[in-house]
Enzyme design. Structure first.
Site, PDB file in Angstrom:
ATOM      1  N   ARG A 159      32.331 -33.193 -20.117  1.00  0.00           N
ATOM      2  CA  ARG A 159      31.170 -32.383 -19.698  1.00  0.00           C
ATOM      3  C   ARG A 159      30.018 -33.282 -19.219  1.00  0.00           C
ATOM      4  O   ARG A 159      28.845 -33.026 -19.527  1.00  0.00           O
ATOM      5  CB  ARG A 159      30.672 -31.499 -20.853  1.00  0.00           C
ATOM      6  CG  ARG A 159      31.649 -30.455 -21.325  1.00  0.00           C
ATOM      7  CD  ARG A 159      31.861 -29.385 -20.270  1.00  0.00           C
ATOM      8  NE  ARG A 159      32.617 -28.241 -20.770  1.00  0.00           N
ATOM      9  CZ  ARG A 159      33.953 -28.196 -20.813  1.00  0.00           C
ATOM     10  NH1 ARG A 159      34.672 -29.205 -20.372  1.00  0.00           N
ATOM     11  NH2 ARG A 159      34.560 -27.113 -21.262  1.00  0.00           N
ATOM     12  N   SER A 228      30.656 -21.706 -23.519  1.00  0.00           N
ATOM     13  CA  SER A 228      30.420 -22.546 -24.705  1.00  0.00           C
ATOM     14  C   SER A 228      28.978 -23.028 -24.669  1.00  0.00           C
ATOM     15  O   SER A 228      28.535 -23.592 -23.678  1.00  0.00           O
ATOM     16  CB  SER A 228      31.319 -23.779 -24.701  1.00  0.00           C
ATOM     17  OG  SER A 228      32.655 -23.415 -24.813  1.00  0.00           O
ATOM     18  N   GLU A 324      25.355 -27.650 -24.481  1.00  0.00           N
ATOM     19  CA  GLU A 324      26.089 -27.968 -23.256  1.00  0.00           C
ATOM     20  C   GLU A 324      25.388 -27.266 -22.091  1.00  0.00           C
ATOM     21  O   GLU A 324      25.411 -27.717 -20.955  1.00  0.00           O
ATOM     22  CB  GLU A 324      27.517 -27.442 -23.446  1.00  0.00           C
ATOM     23  CG  GLU A 324      28.500 -27.855 -22.405  1.00  0.00           C
ATOM     24  CD  GLU A 324      29.182 -26.678 -21.786  1.00  0.00           C
ATOM     25  OE1 GLU A 324      28.509 -25.936 -21.040  1.00  0.00           O
ATOM     26  OE2 GLU A 324      30.376 -26.499 -22.031  1.00  0.00           O
TER      27      GLU A 324
END
Ligand code: EPU
Length: 336
Positions: A159, A228, A324
């Site tokens: 990520r 997420s 995130e």
């Protein structure tokens, strides 16, 4: 170029907090970009599936809406797709699957635009963008020109990429090169795909990924969310062993000899966050890692929930969960 003033933020973020955006500028080609006044760097947005506006946004927001695709066959098996950043990611995956081009079928149903994909190196079910990305074309605000970054220069990680760090705020992604193949390359290692036969077709895998995602993750059109919310934390093998002694059931995925990735969903689940709700902000009942807005959620409530999750997880496991999702203040700065 298309300029929209005083827009409702709900239209530009799939988390749909209610606030305002001073201006949204849609550009579709290099000629549009060159005309933009970029003396003060604007904020870049794709389809808003990983961005939350905590406050009214004063900075101009730029979206690249060009969405052309060109095919280049390098040999009889390898097809390089040059895809402009405004194309929808899932539509690109569907197109590749229809044409029997292998490489991105495991990345089906990920919301967002093609241009946003490299920023956080989107990944799911054992595949990440870095595996198929050949290059990223990036327009610099300062030089008003496009630079091509080879995949090896994108600093792709979990990520993560150069676009989140050295290049943050410096320009906008305008296109990607994606390398696909007619040769079958099924990636079936991830839980949920491991039950499929080894000779599964590209369509079988695509359909299975869609089925798993639809059963675990809420559709943002029905229940506002940004996927997420936290990254899965990576801890040392030593710290993991210590935690295992206290919590024998703690799952962990060994990344190498030193590091173990622990599912944030498990840590949150153990702390009772599954299905948690306070007013209209909460955690999805089937996957606590997905924070949701039931309709009239407020930024303060979201920030309170983030703090509560981080503090309970830290107290129990001494692990700091990192968001995130991109949380933005009024001037486009990151909140955390
Ligand atoms: N788990 C629980 N309780 C739950 C759900 C999950 O304990 O209610 C634990 C289980 O141990 C499970 C583990 O969490 O095995 C992992 O769950 P899952 O396979 O659903 O994946 P994840 O780690 O929560 C990551 C990505 C997703 C991606 C999936 C599939 C991150 C932060 N998230 O989720 O990406 O779709 O793997 O590859 O890496 C996103 O980035 O927005 C996203 C949805």
């Amino acid at each position: 170029m298309h300029i929209l003033h005083d827009q409702p933020a709900e239209l530009y973020s799939t988390f749909r907090l209610k606030t305002r955006l001073a201006s949204v500028i849609e550009v579709s080609c290099l000629a549009d970009l060159v005309q933009l006044d970029t003396t003060a760097a604007p904020l870049v947005l794709g389809e808003g599936s990983n961005t939350i506006f905590l406050q009214a946004q004063t900075k101009p927001i730029v979206r690249f809406t060009g969405a052309n695709i060109t095919e280049h066959w390098l040999d009889e098996h390898s097809c390089l797709l040059h895809v402009e950043a405004g194309h929808n990611w899932h539509q690109l995956v569907s197109l590749a699957v229809q044409q029997q081009l292998w490489g991105i079928e495991n990345l089906a149903l990920i919301p967002g635009s093609v241009g946003a994909a490299p920023v956080q190196n989107i990944g799911a079910y054992g595949v990440e963008l870095a595996d198929v990305c050949a290059y990223v074309d990036y327009y610099h605000w300062q030089t008003k020109s496009i630079q091509r970054f080879a995949v090896s220069d994108c600093a792709f990680g979990y990520r993560d990429s150069i676009f989140k760090h050295q290049l943050a705020g410096k320009g906008i992604i305008v296109a990607l090169g994606i390398m696909l193949s007619t040769v079958a390359k099924p990636v079936l290692s991830y839980q949920g795909l491991d039950t499929l036969p080894l000779n599964s077709t590209i369509n079988d895998i695509y359909q299975q990924v869609i089925a798993i995602r639809s059963s675990k993750l809420p559709d943002y059109r029905q229940l506002a969310n940004c996927g997420s919310f936290f990254k899965n934390p990576v801890i040392s093998s030593h710290a993991y062993q210590q935690l295992q002694a206290r919590y024998p059931a703690i799952p962990g995925f060994k990344l190498n000899n030193r590091d173990v990735k622990v599912p944030a969903a498990w840590l949150m689940d153990q702390q009772g966050f599954k299905g948690y709700r306070h007013n209209d902000i909460g955690c999805y009942a089937k996957q606590p890692l997905v924070l949701v807005n039931h309709g009239n959620g407020m930024a303060e409530e979201l920030l309170a929930l983030i703090a509560d999750i981080q503090s309970k997880v830290y107290q129990a496991y001494q692990i700091t969960l990192e968001p995130e999702v991109r949380l933005l203040n009024s001037d486009g700065q990151h909140y955390v």
